[in-house]
Write an enzyme that holds these catalytic residues in place. Structure first.
Site, mmCIF file in Angstrom:
data_model
loop_
_atom_site.group_PDB
_atom_site.id
_atom_site.type_symbol
_atom_site.label_atom_id
_atom_site.label_comp_id
_atom_site.label_asym_id
_atom_site.label_seq_id
_atom_site.Cartn_x
_atom_site.Cartn_y
_atom_site.Cartn_z
ATOM 1 N N ILE A 19 24.282 36.751 21.429
ATOM 2 C CA ILE A 19 24.900 37.002 22.726
ATOM 3 C C ILE A 19 24.773 38.473 23.106
ATOM 4 O O ILE A 19 24.494 38.807 24.261
ATOM 5 C CB ILE A 19 26.382 36.573 22.700
ATOM 6 C CG1 ILE A 19 26.489 35.049 22.562
ATOM 7 C CG2 ILE A 19 27.111 37.046 23.945
ATOM 8 C CD1 ILE A 19 27.893 34.552 22.279
ATOM 9 N N ASP A 49 29.211 50.947 12.979
ATOM 10 C CA ASP A 49 30.082 49.983 12.325
ATOM 11 C C ASP A 49 31.425 49.997 13.058
ATOM 12 O O ASP A 49 32.167 50.973 12.974
ATOM 13 C CB ASP A 49 30.264 50.375 10.856
ATOM 14 C CG ASP A 49 31.182 49.438 10.091
ATOM 15 O OD1 ASP A 49 31.733 48.495 10.696
ATOM 16 O OD2 ASP A 49 31.353 49.654 8.875
ATOM 17 N N VAL A 50 31.729 48.916 13.784
ATOM 18 C CA VAL A 50 32.949 48.907 14.596
ATOM 19 C C VAL A 50 34.212 48.887 13.749
ATOM 20 O O VAL A 50 35.306 49.113 14.282
ATOM 21 C CB VAL A 50 32.959 47.732 15.595
ATOM 22 C CG1 VAL A 50 31.759 47.788 16.523
ATOM 23 C CG2 VAL A 50 33.044 46.389 14.884
ATOM 24 N N ASN A 76 31.591 43.171 22.228
ATOM 25 C CA ASN A 76 31.023 41.888 21.853
ATOM 26 C C ASN A 76 30.955 41.672 20.336
ATOM 27 O O ASN A 76 30.929 40.529 19.883
ATOM 28 C CB ASN A 76 29.618 41.756 22.456
ATOM 29 C CG ASN A 76 28.860 40.581 21.906
ATOM 30 O OD1 ASN A 76 29.128 39.431 22.223
ATOM 31 N ND2 ASN A 76 27.887 40.867 21.035
ATOM 32 N N SER A 128 36.764 33.792 23.219
ATOM 33 C CA SER A 128 36.200 32.540 22.737
ATOM 34 C C SER A 128 37.033 31.371 23.235
ATOM 35 O O SER A 128 38.229 31.516 23.534
ATOM 36 C CB SER A 128 36.189 32.527 21.199
ATOM 37 O OG SER A 128 35.861 31.258 20.692
ATOM 38 N N TYR A 141 39.676 32.659 12.824
ATOM 39 C CA TYR A 141 38.818 33.072 13.938
ATOM 40 C C TYR A 141 39.557 32.942 15.270
ATOM 41 O O TYR A 141 39.543 33.862 16.092
ATOM 42 C CB TYR A 141 37.551 32.214 13.957
ATOM 43 C CG TYR A 141 36.592 32.583 15.049
ATOM 44 C CD1 TYR A 141 35.827 33.740 14.952
ATOM 45 C CD2 TYR A 141 36.445 31.780 16.176
ATOM 46 C CE1 TYR A 141 34.940 34.094 15.964
ATOM 47 C CE2 TYR A 141 35.564 32.121 17.185
ATOM 48 C CZ TYR A 141 34.809 33.272 17.079
ATOM 49 O OH TYR A 141 33.942 33.631 18.074
ATOM 50 N N LYS A 145 40.610 35.923 18.067
ATOM 51 C CA LYS A 145 40.172 35.892 19.469
ATOM 52 C C LYS A 145 41.360 35.730 20.418
ATOM 53 O O LYS A 145 41.351 36.257 21.531
ATOM 54 C CB LYS A 145 39.160 34.764 19.670
ATOM 55 C CG LYS A 145 37.830 35.013 18.963
ATOM 56 C CD LYS A 145 37.139 36.271 19.477
ATOM 57 C CE LYS A 145 35.759 36.444 18.889
ATOM 58 N NZ LYS A 145 35.036 37.609 19.446
ATOM 59 N N THR A 173 30.915 26.884 22.390
ATOM 60 C CA THR A 173 29.988 26.995 21.268
ATOM 61 C C THR A 173 28.599 27.295 21.802
ATOM 62 O O THR A 173 28.033 26.519 22.578
ATOM 63 C CB THR A 173 29.962 25.698 20.450
ATOM 64 O OG1 THR A 173 31.297 25.402 20.007
ATOM 65 C CG2 THR A 173 29.058 25.844 19.240
#
Length: 245
Positions: A19, A49-50, A76, A128, A141, A145, A173
């Site tokens: 994405i 590296d976030v 993102n 998401s 997850y 989000k 998805t």
């Protein structure tokens, strides 16, 4: 090439694949100068590296030294997780939240002084469908989000009067490398893919370019009155209840 984002500088985290790479391509097509941040960036990107604040600030400094401004930030970068609430260790919870939630915090914090100077400032957070719908084995997850979606609203309220719009995109998805790895690991990849496609009312996986189009709208000047919202790109999964075919 000219476009609605001519003269604007954007940062896209996780811009090396999937994405993120589609977003980088789309924003550039609209005329923006785009810095792709990734652990494995493209040749013209930045290794960032976030999950490390020093790395984030160094990346932002490199962008501003080269181009002198930041107008758009797309948070993102993210990592996946599978399992119920009983399945993931504390270390795994900390790792996923550190990337998916705090990564956006670190980037936003570092970019804010530059965004405040921009006449077209926008932040887009990649959330998401898991933030708005309960999915099997996505406790960690989905929680990460969901927190990012709530953070989007708080940031939108905090920074609106500074001229910074903050929005989110909620993909369903999508046909990404991460989903491909999940399918490869499934007992029956063909059946698993068919099930994922059937779960979304339009009957297929979401194309990353469709998500990139949504990001481009929210980040662009045409969305000047849009802030504090989440745009679902999920084939109707979040709101439609179709009868079985």
């Amino acid at each position: 090439m000219t476009g609605p984002m001519d003269g604007l500088v954007a940062i896209v985290t996780g811009g090396g694949s999937g994405i993120g790479a589609a977003i980088v391509e789309r924003l550039r097509a609209d005329g923006a100068t785009v810095a792709a941040f990734d652990l494995r960036p493209p040749d013209d990107g930045f290794t960032v590296d976030v999950s490390d604040d020093t790395s984030v600030r160094a990346g932002v400094a490199a962008v501003t030294e080269r181009w002198g401004r930041i107008d758009i930030l797309v948070n993102n970068a993210g990592i996946g997780a599978q399992g119920t609430v009983a399945d993931n260790s504390d270390d795994e919870w900390h790792r996923v939240l550190d990337v998916n939630l705090l990564g956006a915090v670190r980037l936003s914090r570092a970019c804010l002084p530059w965004l405040r100077k921009s006449p077209s400032a926008a932040i887009v957070n990649m959330c998401s469908i898991a933030a708005t719908a309960g999915l099997p084995a996505r406790a960690l997850y989905g929680a990460s989000k969901g927190a990012l979606l709530t953070l989007t609203l708080q940031m939108a309220a905090d920074h609106l009067r500074e001229g910074i719009r903050v929005n989110a995109v909620n993909p369903g998805t999508a046909d990404t490398p991460w989903v491909a790895r999940l399918l490869d690991a499934a007992e029956d990849p063909v059946a698993e893919r068919a099930a994922l496609e059937a779960r979304q009312p339009h009957g297929r996986l979401v194309d990353p370019r469709e998500i990139a189009d949504a990001v481009a709208y929210l980040a662009g000047p045409g969305a000047g009155s849009t802030t504090g919202t989440a745009l679902a790109v999920d084939g109707g999964m979040s709101g439609l209840r179709l009868r079985p075919a």
